[in-house]
Design a protein around this motif. Structure first.
Motif, PDB file in Angstrom:
ATOM      1  N   GLU A  17       0.458  -1.248  -0.131  1.00  0.00           N
ATOM      2  CA  GLU A  17       0.004  -0.146   0.309  1.00  0.00           C
ATOM      3  C   GLU A  17       0.683   1.292  -0.064  1.00  0.00           C
ATOM      4  N   LEU A  18       0.480   2.271   0.282  1.00  0.00           N
ATOM      5  CA  LEU A  18       1.652   3.693  -0.145  1.00  0.00           C
ATOM      6  C   LEU A  18       0.432   4.357   1.578  1.00  0.00           C
ATOM      7  N   HIS A  19       1.441   5.196   1.929  1.00  0.00           N
ATOM      8  CA  HIS A  19       0.662   5.317   3.526  1.00  0.00           C
ATOM      9  C   HIS A  19       1.589   7.176   3.510  1.00  0.00           C
ATOM     10  N   GLY A  20       0.256   7.911   3.567  1.00  0.00           N
ATOM     11  CA  GLY A  20       1.225   9.328   3.516  1.00  0.00           C
ATOM     12  C   GLY A  20      -0.196  10.261   4.368  1.00  0.00           C
ATOM     13  N   GLU A  21       0.368  11.457   4.269  1.00  0.00           N
ATOM     14  CA  GLU A  21      -0.438  12.660   4.499  1.00  0.00           C
ATOM     15  C   GLU A  21      -1.138  13.659   3.500  1.00  0.00           C
ATOM     16  N   VAL A  22      -1.488  14.126   3.018  1.00  0.00           N
ATOM     17  CA  VAL A  22      -2.060  16.061   2.623  1.00  0.00           C
ATOM     18  C   VAL A  22      -2.292  16.676   3.427  1.00  0.00           C
ATOM     19  N   LYS A  23      -1.359  17.805   3.677  1.00  0.00           N
ATOM     20  CA  LYS A  23      -2.240  19.320   4.708  1.00  0.00           C
ATOM     21  C   LYS A  23      -2.427  20.401   3.740  1.00  0.00           C
ATOM     22  N   THR A  24      -3.099  21.170   4.515  1.00  0.00           N
ATOM     23  CA  THR A  24      -3.230  22.017   4.015  1.00  0.00           C
ATOM     24  C   THR A  24      -3.805  23.376   5.236  1.00  0.00           C
ATOM     25  N   PHE A  27      -6.829  21.799   6.817  1.00  0.00           N
ATOM     26  CA  PHE A  27      -7.378  20.310   7.219  1.00  0.00           C
ATOM     27  C   PHE A  27      -5.842  19.147   6.905  1.00  0.00           C
ATOM     28  N   GLN A  28      -5.747  18.519   7.158  1.00  0.00           N
ATOM     29  CA  GLN A  28      -4.592  17.609   7.597  1.00  0.00           C
ATOM     30  C   GLN A  28      -5.290  16.824   7.517  1.00  0.00           C
ATOM     31  N   LEU A  29      -4.618  15.128   6.092  1.00  0.00           N
ATOM     32  CA  LEU A  29      -5.330  14.073   6.441  1.00  0.00           C
ATOM     33  C   LEU A  29      -4.613  13.126   6.514  1.00  0.00           C
ATOM     34  N   LYS A  30      -4.570  11.943   7.347  1.00  0.00           N
ATOM     35  CA  LYS A  30      -3.833  10.542   7.103  1.00  0.00           C
ATOM     36  C   LYS A  30      -4.014   9.758   5.959  1.00  0.00           C
ATOM     37  N   ILE A  31      -3.565   9.602   4.495  1.00  0.00           N
ATOM     38  CA  ILE A  31      -4.294   8.653   3.582  1.00  0.00           C
ATOM     39  C   ILE A  31      -3.024   7.376   3.505  1.00  0.00           C
ATOM     40  N   LYS A  32      -4.213   6.223   2.743  1.00  0.00           N
ATOM     41  CA  LYS A  32      -3.294   5.399   3.078  1.00  0.00           C
ATOM     42  C   LYS A  32      -4.185   4.968   1.267  1.00  0.00           C
ATOM     43  N   LEU A  33      -3.373   4.540   0.347  1.00  0.00           N
ATOM     44  CA  LEU A  33      -4.441   4.556  -0.770  1.00  0.00           C
ATOM     45  C   LEU A  33      -4.012   2.664  -1.299  1.00  0.00           C
ATOM     46  N   ALA A  34      -5.241   1.829  -1.272  1.00  0.00           N
ATOM     47  CA  ALA A  34      -4.863   0.360  -1.367  1.00  0.00           C
ATOM     48  C   ALA A  34      -5.005   0.033  -3.275  1.00  0.00           C
ATOM     49  N   LEU A  35      -4.450  -0.850  -4.000  1.00  0.00           N
ATOM     50  CA  LEU A  35      -4.856  -1.045  -4.818  1.00  0.00           C
ATOM     51  C   LEU A  35      -6.307  -1.378  -4.570  1.00  0.00           C
ATOM     52  N   ASP A  36      -7.176  -1.297  -6.156  1.00  0.00           N
ATOM     53  CA  ASP A  36      -8.474  -1.671  -6.377  1.00  0.00           C
ATOM     54  C   ASP A  36      -8.215  -3.593  -7.154  1.00  0.00           C
ATOM     55  N   ASN A  37      -9.026  -4.034  -6.510  1.00  0.00           N
ATOM     56  CA  ASN A  37      -8.530  -5.432  -6.231  1.00  0.00           C
ATOM     57  C   ASN A  37      -9.876  -4.956  -7.807  1.00  0.00           C
ATOM     58  N   MET A  38     -11.097  -4.672  -7.204  1.00  0.00           N
ATOM     59  CA  MET A  38     -11.919  -4.899  -7.982  1.00  0.00           C
ATOM     60  C   MET A  38     -12.350  -4.231  -9.851  1.00  0.00           C
ATOM     61  N   ARG A  39     -10.843  -3.592  -9.972  1.00  0.00           N
ATOM     62  CA  ARG A  39     -10.959  -3.338 -10.891  1.00  0.00           C
ATOM     63  C   ARG A  39     -11.656  -3.818 -12.442  1.00  0.00           C
ATOM     64  N   THR A  40     -12.446  -3.349 -12.997  1.00  0.00           N
ATOM     65  CA  THR A  40     -12.910  -3.772 -13.747  1.00  0.00           C
ATOM     66  C   THR A  40     -12.599  -3.369 -15.622  1.00  0.00           C
ATOM     67  N   ASN A  41     -11.729  -2.256 -15.418  1.00  0.00           N
ATOM     68  CA  ASN A  41     -11.921  -2.127 -16.641  1.00  0.00           C
ATOM     69  C   ASN A  41     -10.515  -0.522 -16.623  1.00  0.00           C
ATOM     70  N   GLU A  42      -9.670  -0.603 -17.630  1.00  0.00           N
ATOM     71  CA  GLU A  42      -8.638   0.428 -18.176  1.00  0.00           C
ATOM     72  C   GLU A  42      -9.114   1.936 -17.874  1.00  0.00           C
ATOM     73  N   ASN A  43      -9.688   1.949 -17.739  1.00  0.00           N
ATOM     74  CA  ASN A  43     -10.204   3.187 -17.206  1.00  0.00           C
ATOM     75  C   ASN A  43     -10.893   3.869 -15.632  1.00  0.00           C
ATOM     76  N   ALA A  44     -10.968   2.362 -14.544  1.00  0.00           N
ATOM     77  CA  ALA A  44     -10.932   2.497 -13.267  1.00  0.00           C
ATOM     78  C   ALA A  44      -9.926   3.095 -12.688  1.00  0.00           C
ATOM     79  N   PRO A  45      -9.383   3.579 -11.747  1.00  0.00           N
ATOM     80  CA  PRO A  45      -8.692   3.862 -10.529  1.00  0.00           C
ATOM     81  C   PRO A  45      -7.996   2.187 -10.541  1.00  0.00           C
ATOM     82  N   ASP A  46      -6.527   2.514 -10.619  1.00  0.00           N
ATOM     83  CA  ASP A  46      -5.951   1.266  -9.929  1.00  0.00           C
ATOM     84  C   ASP A  46      -6.027   1.549  -8.543  1.00  0.00           C
TER      85      ASP A  46
END
Length: 120
Positions: A17-24, A27-46
């Motif tokens: 996964e990718l873990h990180g943070e977005v700050k402005t 606001f301040q967000l702790k975020i996590k990006l997880a692979l989309d295992n339900m991806r159904t087509n090439e335009n769907a999010p990764d």
């Protein structure tokens, strides 16, 4: 472009996964990006973007797509295009995360300029 965050690779034991943070200023967000295992087509999010709530629950707040762009010197620039949206935001936050050699990413934001209307 303004640097507003980062992402770092994280192996949760099953997949990376990718873990990180977005700050402005607002606001301040702790975020996590997880692979989309339900991806159904090439335009769907990764990736699906998650944030932790005050109670520790992870909620889906957006998506990310793997992108690449050929630079003027012929090399390839790899980055992620993220859209983050939540009821508390006045509008979706569209940012780019640029990959470094160590696998980490720097999240950058740029205000979009209004397009000139030639008919005006």
């Amino acid at each position: 472009m303004s640097k507003i965050g980062y992402l770092k690779p994280y192996n949760n034991g099953t997949y990376e996964e990718l873990h990180g943070e977005v700050k402005t200023l607002s606001f301040q967000l702790k975020i996590k990006l997880a692979l989309d295992n339900m991806r159904t087509n090439e335009n769907a999010p990764d990736y699906i973007v998650y944030a932790d709530t005050l109670t520790g629950d992870a909620i889906d707040i957006g998506a990310a797509w793997k992108k690449s762009k050929r630079k003027s010197d012929g090399s390839l620039l790899e980055f992620l295009s993220l859209t983050i949206d939540d009821l508390s935001l006045p509008q979706p936050l569209n940012v780019a995360a640029f990959k470094h050699g160590d696998g980490s990413y720097e999240i950058s934001w740029r205000r979009r300029r209004p397009q000139q209307n030639d008919a005006a």
